[in-house]
Design a protein around this motif. Sequence first.
Motif, PDB file in Angstrom:
ATOM      1  N   VAL A 133       0.833  -1.204   0.000  1.00  0.00           N
ATOM      2  CA  VAL A 133       0.000   0.000   0.000  1.00  0.00           C
ATOM      3  C   VAL A 133       0.868   1.255   0.000  1.00  0.00           C
ATOM      4  O   VAL A 133       0.391   2.349  -0.298  1.00  0.00           O
ATOM      5  N   ASP A 134       2.169   1.118   0.316  1.00  0.00           N
ATOM      6  CA  ASP A 134       3.062   2.282   0.310  1.00  0.00           C
ATOM      7  C   ASP A 134       3.411   2.750  -1.101  1.00  0.00           C
ATOM      8  O   ASP A 134       4.273   3.606  -1.285  1.00  0.00           O
ATOM      9  N   LYS A 135       2.751   2.170  -2.142  1.00  0.00           N
ATOM     10  CA  LYS A 135       2.859   2.561  -3.554  1.00  0.00           C
ATOM     11  C   LYS A 135       4.116   2.035  -4.233  1.00  0.00           C
ATOM     12  O   LYS A 135       4.399   2.414  -5.376  1.00  0.00           O
ATOM     13  N   THR A 136       4.894   1.204  -3.575  1.00  0.00           N
ATOM     14  CA  THR A 136       6.144   0.737  -4.163  1.00  0.00           C
ATOM     15  C   THR A 136       6.173  -0.774  -4.337  1.00  0.00           C
ATOM     16  O   THR A 136       5.400  -1.506  -3.722  1.00  0.00           O
ATOM     17  N   LEU A 137       7.108  -1.207  -5.184  1.00  0.00           N
ATOM     18  CA  LEU A 137       7.484  -2.608  -5.287  1.00  0.00           C
ATOM     19  C   LEU A 137       8.941  -2.712  -4.869  1.00  0.00           C
ATOM     20  O   LEU A 137       9.735  -1.791  -5.106  1.00  0.00           O
ATOM     21  N   ARG A 138       9.295  -3.823  -4.258  1.00  0.00           N
ATOM     22  CA  ARG A 138      10.686  -4.087  -3.904  1.00  0.00           C
ATOM     23  C   ARG A 138      11.075  -5.431  -4.492  1.00  0.00           C
ATOM     24  O   ARG A 138      10.276  -6.367  -4.505  1.00  0.00           O
ATOM     25  N   VAL A 139      12.322  -5.505  -4.973  1.00  0.00           N
ATOM     26  CA  VAL A 139      12.776  -6.690  -5.681  1.00  0.00           C
ATOM     27  C   VAL A 139      14.063  -7.191  -5.037  1.00  0.00           C
ATOM     28  O   VAL A 139      14.984  -6.399  -4.780  1.00  0.00           O
ATOM     29  N   TYR A 140      14.117  -8.518  -4.787  1.00  0.00           N
ATOM     30  CA  TYR A 140      15.245  -9.123  -4.089  1.00  0.00           C
ATOM     31  C   TYR A 140      15.837 -10.263  -4.918  1.00  0.00           C
ATOM     32  O   TYR A 140      15.111 -10.969  -5.637  1.00  0.00           O
TER      33      TYR A 140
ATOM     34  N   VAL B 264      -0.213  -0.383  -4.457  1.00  0.00           N
ATOM     35  CA  VAL B 264      -0.044  -1.459  -5.437  1.00  0.00           C
ATOM     36  C   VAL B 264      -0.695  -2.718  -4.859  1.00  0.00           C
ATOM     37  O   VAL B 264      -0.375  -3.136  -3.747  1.00  0.00           O
ATOM     38  N   HIS B 265      -1.602  -3.323  -5.623  1.00  0.00           N
ATOM     39  CA  HIS B 265      -2.388  -4.449  -5.103  1.00  0.00           C
ATOM     40  C   HIS B 265      -1.871  -5.815  -5.522  1.00  0.00           C
ATOM     41  O   HIS B 265      -2.109  -6.803  -4.831  1.00  0.00           O
ATOM     42  N   CYS B 266      -1.189  -5.881  -6.659  1.00  0.00           N
ATOM     43  CA  CYS B 266      -0.789  -7.192  -7.166  1.00  0.00           C
ATOM     44  C   CYS B 266       0.482  -7.053  -7.979  1.00  0.00           C
ATOM     45  O   CYS B 266       0.692  -6.039  -8.663  1.00  0.00           O
ATOM     46  N   CYS B 267       1.361  -8.060  -7.890  1.00  0.00           N
ATOM     47  CA  CYS B 267       2.555  -8.100  -8.739  1.00  0.00           C
ATOM     48  C   CYS B 267       2.723  -9.524  -9.262  1.00  0.00           C
ATOM     49  O   CYS B 267       2.412 -10.488  -8.558  1.00  0.00           O
ATOM     50  N   ARG B 268       3.210  -9.636 -10.485  1.00  0.00           N
ATOM     51  CA  ARG B 268       3.365 -10.933 -11.141  1.00  0.00           C
ATOM     52  C   ARG B 268       4.598 -10.900 -12.055  1.00  0.00           C
ATOM     53  O   ARG B 268       4.834  -9.907 -12.745  1.00  0.00           O
ATOM     54  N   PHE B 269       5.345 -11.998 -12.084  1.00  0.00           N
ATOM     55  CA  PHE B 269       6.432 -12.153 -13.040  1.00  0.00           C
ATOM     56  C   PHE B 269       5.917 -12.900 -14.270  1.00  0.00           C
ATOM     57  O   PHE B 269       4.992 -13.727 -14.178  1.00  0.00           O
ATOM     58  N   SER B 270       6.523 -12.633 -15.412  1.00  0.00           N
ATOM     59  CA  SER B 270       6.278 -13.463 -16.584  1.00  0.00           C
ATOM     60  C   SER B 270       6.940 -14.810 -16.361  1.00  0.00           C
ATOM     61  O   SER B 270       7.800 -14.962 -15.489  1.00  0.00           O
ATOM     62  N   SER B 271       6.549 -15.813 -17.135  1.00  0.00           N
ATOM     63  CA  SER B 271       7.084 -17.158 -16.949  1.00  0.00           C
ATOM     64  C   SER B 271       8.601 -17.196 -17.088  1.00  0.00           C
ATOM     65  O   SER B 271       9.287 -17.911 -16.358  1.00  0.00           O
ATOM     66  N   CYS B 272       9.122 -16.410 -18.016  1.00  0.00           N
ATOM     67  CA  CYS B 272      10.567 -16.388 -18.216  1.00  0.00           C
ATOM     68  C   CYS B 272      11.288 -15.549 -17.167  1.00  0.00           C
ATOM     69  O   CYS B 272      12.512 -15.613 -17.038  1.00  0.00           O
ATOM     70  N   GLY B 273      10.527 -14.752 -16.421  1.00  0.00           N
ATOM     71  CA  GLY B 273      11.114 -13.931 -15.375  1.00  0.00           C
ATOM     72  C   GLY B 273      11.664 -12.603 -15.834  1.00  0.00           C
ATOM     73  O   GLY B 273      12.164 -11.814 -15.033  1.00  0.00           O
ATOM     74  N   SER B 274      11.555 -12.287 -17.128  1.00  0.00           N
ATOM     75  CA  SER B 274      12.138 -11.037 -17.633  1.00  0.00           C
ATOM     76  C   SER B 274      11.246  -9.830 -17.409  1.00  0.00           C
ATOM     77  O   SER B 274      11.717  -8.692 -17.424  1.00  0.00           O
ATOM     78  N   HIS B 275       9.943 -10.062 -17.215  1.00  0.00           N
ATOM     79  CA  HIS B 275       9.000  -8.964 -16.992  1.00  0.00           C
ATOM     80  C   HIS B 275       8.388  -9.082 -15.599  1.00  0.00           C
ATOM     81  O   HIS B 275       8.091 -10.185 -15.127  1.00  0.00           O
ATOM     82  N   LEU B 276       8.186  -7.938 -14.964  1.00  0.00           N
ATOM     83  CA  LEU B 276       7.469  -7.849 -13.692  1.00  0.00           C
ATOM     84  C   LEU B 276       6.287  -6.926 -13.906  1.00  0.00           C
ATOM     85  O   LEU B 276       6.456  -5.809 -14.408  1.00  0.00           O
ATOM     86  N   LEU B 277       5.086  -7.382 -13.547  1.00  0.00           N
ATOM     87  CA  LEU B 277       3.876  -6.590 -13.719  1.00  0.00           C
ATOM     88  C   LEU B 277       3.342  -6.171 -12.361  1.00  0.00           C
ATOM     89  O   LEU B 277       3.465  -6.899 -11.380  1.00  0.00           O
ATOM     90  N   SER B 278       2.740  -4.992 -12.329  1.00  0.00           N
ATOM     91  CA  SER B 278       2.087  -4.521 -11.102  1.00  0.00           C
ATOM     92  C   SER B 278       0.829  -3.758 -11.475  1.00  0.00           C
ATOM     93  O   SER B 278       0.770  -3.103 -12.512  1.00  0.00           O
ATOM     94  N   CYS B 279      -0.205  -3.855 -10.624  1.00  0.00           N
ATOM     95  CA  CYS B 279      -1.433  -3.095 -10.854  1.00  0.00           C
ATOM     96  C   CYS B 279      -1.838  -2.389  -9.566  1.00  0.00           C
ATOM     97  O   CYS B 279      -1.461  -2.805  -8.472  1.00  0.00           O
ATOM     98  N   SER B 280      -2.623  -1.325  -9.721  1.00  0.00           N
ATOM     99  CA  SER B 280      -2.831  -0.406  -8.604  1.00  0.00           C
ATOM    100  C   SER B 280      -4.217   0.211  -8.625  1.00  0.00           C
ATOM    101  O   SER B 280      -4.958   0.133  -9.618  1.00  0.00           O
ATOM    102  N   THR B 281      -4.528   0.878  -7.525  1.00  0.00           N
ATOM    103  CA  THR B 281      -5.751   1.675  -7.431  1.00  0.00           C
ATOM    104  C   THR B 281      -5.789   2.771  -8.489  1.00  0.00           C
ATOM    105  O   THR B 281      -6.869   3.258  -8.838  1.00  0.00           O
ATOM    106  N   ASP B 282      -4.624   3.179  -9.007  1.00  0.00           N
ATOM    107  CA  ASP B 282      -4.603   4.236 -10.024  1.00  0.00           C
ATOM    108  C   ASP B 282      -5.126   3.769 -11.375  1.00  0.00           C
ATOM    109  O   ASP B 282      -5.167   4.540 -12.336  1.00  0.00           O
ATOM    110  N   GLY B 283      -5.538   2.494 -11.482  1.00  0.00           N
ATOM    111  CA  GLY B 283      -6.144   2.000 -12.710  1.00  0.00           C
ATOM    112  C   GLY B 283      -5.164   1.571 -13.780  1.00  0.00           C
ATOM    113  O   GLY B 283      -5.561   1.367 -14.928  1.00  0.00           O
ATOM    114  N   SER B 284      -3.902   1.425 -13.430  1.00  0.00           N
ATOM    115  CA  SER B 284      -2.896   1.094 -14.432  1.00  0.00           C
ATOM    116  C   SER B 284      -2.169  -0.199 -14.109  1.00  0.00           C
ATOM    117  O   SER B 284      -2.089  -0.614 -12.947  1.00  0.00           O
ATOM    118  N   VAL B 285      -1.662  -0.835 -15.154  1.00  0.00           N
ATOM    119  CA  VAL B 285      -0.723  -1.942 -15.039  1.00  0.00           C
ATOM    120  C   VAL B 285       0.611  -1.432 -15.572  1.00  0.00           C
ATOM    121  O   VAL B 285       0.679  -0.922 -16.692  1.00  0.00           O
TER     122      VAL B 285
END
Length: 453
Positions: free
Chosen positions: A30-37, A57-78
């Motif tokens: 909810v702090d509007k950020t993503l962190r990656v480790y 930010v409500h949801c995050c997902r990697f692509s199967s190959c791991g090269s893309h990271l997706l995130s979606c939010s209350t702001d209506g965007s992915v």
Amino acid sequence: MVSIICTLRHHTDELSCCAFSPSLLATCSVDKTLRVYNTADFSELPYSPLSGHGYGVHCCRFSSCGSHLLSCSTDGSVIVWSSDTGEATAVLQHPGRIPLRVCALAPDSSLLLAGACDGTVALWDFPSKTLRSTVSEASVVACCFSPCGQFFVTGCTHGDLKLWDVDVSLLHAEKDAHDLGVTCCSSAPQFRVGEYGCCVEFRLASCGQDSQLKIWIVSQPYAMKLLHTLTSHSAPVLSYDTHHKHMNHYEIISLSPSMPWIATGSMDRTVNVWRIGDGDSRTGKYLTDNCLSCFSKTKGRKLPGHSRLLVADWSEEDVQTWLCEEGLEELVCNFKANNIDGPELSQLNKETAAELGIESVGLRSRLLRKIEALKSEQSGSEAPDEFLCPITRELMKDPVIAADGYSYERESIESWIRGKNKTSPMTNLPLQTTLLTPNRSLKMAITRWKSSQ
């Protein structure tokens, strides 16, 4: 056997989702950020945190190959991020700018799916980033692709699971799959292929407000058969591999695709990474029903600290685990000898702490500070839902009533309106006026509740 590997404490607000790729762990909040480790040592990558969303930010997902990271939010965007550089490579806006709660990417990265709180499911062609179609549902809170990418499943607050093809034709509706609503769904990576190369059967896991996790067989000609029902949870399960709720405390769960690990997170803003099983940690063969049963049995009752079991419910072992987590290992023997459990822990004061044989004044003071902080955290996280702003999910300080009849934190709804959003964040209907009315009765109720804590 489940053992903890590490604890990550970098987010400044409650966790909303976490996701593994073969080599990375991503968390969002909810702090509007993503962190990656980096999963090699769980060190945070140089480009982390990722900041691009205007709201939580409500949801995050990697692509199967791991090269893309997706995130979606209350702001209506992915937002599509490069896993290598952290660069935002694309921003896909919901056609109605509706708050997005969940997103999913097809296994071959050909299609992107996002579910909005107004019930709209938007489907994009991922390579070209163009919108293909939308479909209206009840309030969509769950979605996933089949392992072959030829179908997708949606789950709604009415409790139904629906199977669609990628042309957005409804193939099957499983009515009342979960009482009180579906909260998550996820397909297993394996599937059975027919003689013409099409997917004829795969397994689907779904969770719901009925405190159940269900395993289904989805098969042609488009039927869903219930295979297992897991009921070890004592409260609504918010996700098979994203959210898990116990007693108004969120726990986020994600399974690694390459290692025997589970990541969990909660309202206390921390993420814990766990190892499952006693065997070779590199086998990657833990993603089975047996593994899930092991985790459910071990975690059937919530653990202290990170998973937000109420202190009053802690056992002696829970208290001792908490001491170790807080760097107070030297007190374990004192507590064990005196059989201190959760209720006794919460009642400790200067006098009773001294009676435990803790001679060091500094150590006693540190212990009492930790206890007060723990009780404060748990009190704050138990706020009734109506006291939380629908936009930020934070306890409101200055609640106001908007033209849609809902109450919001003044700063949040004013920011929403300034961003040219002239529709309701809750209903997506036009706001007849931007006039905001102070909700004094709600503010008084919040004040009384805070005083009682």
